[in-house]
Design a protein around this motif. Structure first.
Motif, PDB file in Angstrom:
ATOM      1  N   ARG A   3       0.837  -1.196   0.000  1.00 20.51           N
ATOM      2  CA  ARG A   3       0.000   0.000   0.000  1.00 20.51           C
ATOM      3  C   ARG A   3       0.876   1.252   0.000  1.00 20.51           C
ATOM      4  NH1 ARG A   3      -1.920  -1.146   6.122  1.00 20.51           N
ATOM      5  NH2 ARG A   3      -0.491   0.252   7.225  1.00 20.51           N
ATOM      6  N   GLU A 126      -4.483  -3.455  -1.996  1.00 22.04           N
ATOM      7  CA  GLU A 126      -3.582  -2.611  -1.203  1.00 22.04           C
ATOM      8  C   GLU A 126      -3.641  -1.144  -1.595  1.00 22.04           C
ATOM      9  OE1 GLU A 126      -2.198  -6.770  -1.496  1.00 22.04           O
ATOM     10  OE2 GLU A 126      -2.690  -5.228  -2.985  1.00 22.04           O
ATOM     11  N   ALA A 146      -7.188  -2.012   1.683  1.00 20.90           N
ATOM     12  CA  ALA A 146      -6.045  -1.796   2.579  1.00 20.90           C
ATOM     13  C   ALA A 146      -6.506  -1.442   3.978  1.00 20.90           C
ATOM     14  CB  ALA A 146      -5.152  -0.685   2.027  1.00 20.90           C
TER      15      ALA A 146
END
Length: 278
Positions: A3, A126, A146
């Motif tokens: 992420r 993510e 995420a």
């Protein structure tokens, strides 16, 4: 894919919108992420403009409204931006409010369908987050994205949200800030910002879960409610509230600076940065 790196503190701004000049200045001051509020259009041109103007800061949407733009359009915009600026964009999406969206119905199911559409469009888990307040959407954000971007909440909500999300999921609450030690003036500015949300059931239900009652939600909100939602004072006071969120389980706090109309916010952002990033 990992992420986007947001840092511990970012900036949330809706109206007036970010400009490329302000984005660059905030990056240079050390803020880790810029959150584009106000339901940006699905072409996400504003996101691309801010990324083009900067080199390291992440940009996130807070949030793209699922009733406004379909996931195919938003997914294509994400792919365009990701190709140009890999790893710097977090796509925040949310269902909005029943009082503001005529199509609003069964928001949890609608969010699930939208996430299915983002899957089909190739948007990685993510690289996306959900606007989340209540337990059901918080759990969905941990399962399918995420993590969560709660708006207009308190450190106590952050603590409860972390328990629901579990370890590992992103928790990035927004925190409103008024940089003044004049209590009456600060509360006046704060009430102008909070007023509309007192008529939105998603927020009032969340505040009730946090222990606020009818007296707190009446009129323009009690001092107790306003002081819980909006931190005011000097930069050190603001830092203490940010630290409360972080201690309660937040990974990242995005501050929304509230000022008098027509005020250039950059000086206040600079004063905050001197303490937040000392």
């Amino acid at each position: 894919m990992t992420r986007p790196a947001l840092g511990e503190v970012g900036v949330w701004q809706g109206r007036p919108p970010f400009t490329p000049k302000l984005a660059l200045a905030l990056e240079q001051l050390g803020y880790g992420a810029l959150w584009v509020g106000g339901s940006p259009d699905g072409d996400l041109r504003i996101v691309e403009e801010l990324l083009d103007a900067t080199t390291t800061v992440a940009v996130a949407t807070g949030i793209v409204n699922i009733w406004k733009d379909d996931p195919r359009t938003v997914g294509a915009s994400f792919q365009r931006i990701e190709a140009r600026h890999p790893g710097r964009f977090l796509l925040g999406v949310g269902a909005g409010h029943p009082e503001a969206v005529t199509e609003y119905t069964k928001p949890l199911a609608a969010l699930e369908r939208y996430l299915d559409g983002l899957d089909a469009a190739g948007v990685p888990v993510e690289s996306r987050a959900l606007a989340a307040l209540g337990p059901k959407v918080l759990r969905l954000s941990a399962e399918r994205t995420a993590g969560a971007h709660p708006y207009l909440t308190t450190p106590e909500h952050t603590r409860q949200a972390r328990e629901i999300l579990g370890a590992g999921a992103l928790l990035a609450p927004e925190q409103k800030v008024v940089l003044t030690e004049d209590v009456d003036h600060a509360r006046s500015i704060a009430r102008q910002a909070v007023r509309m949300y007192l008529g939105l059931s998603n927020y009032t239900s969340n505040w009730r879960r946090l222990g606020f009652g009818d007296d707190d939600l009446a009129g323009e909100g009690s001092d107790r409610l306003i002081d819980a939602l909006v931190v005011y004072g000097d930069p050190a006071t603001v830092k203490r509230r940010v630290d409360e969120h972080l201690a309660a389980g937040a990974d990242h706090v995005n501050i929304q600076l509230l000022t008098d109309p027509g005020t250039d916010p950059l000086d206040d952002y600079r004063k905050l940065a001197e303490v937040l990033f000392a």
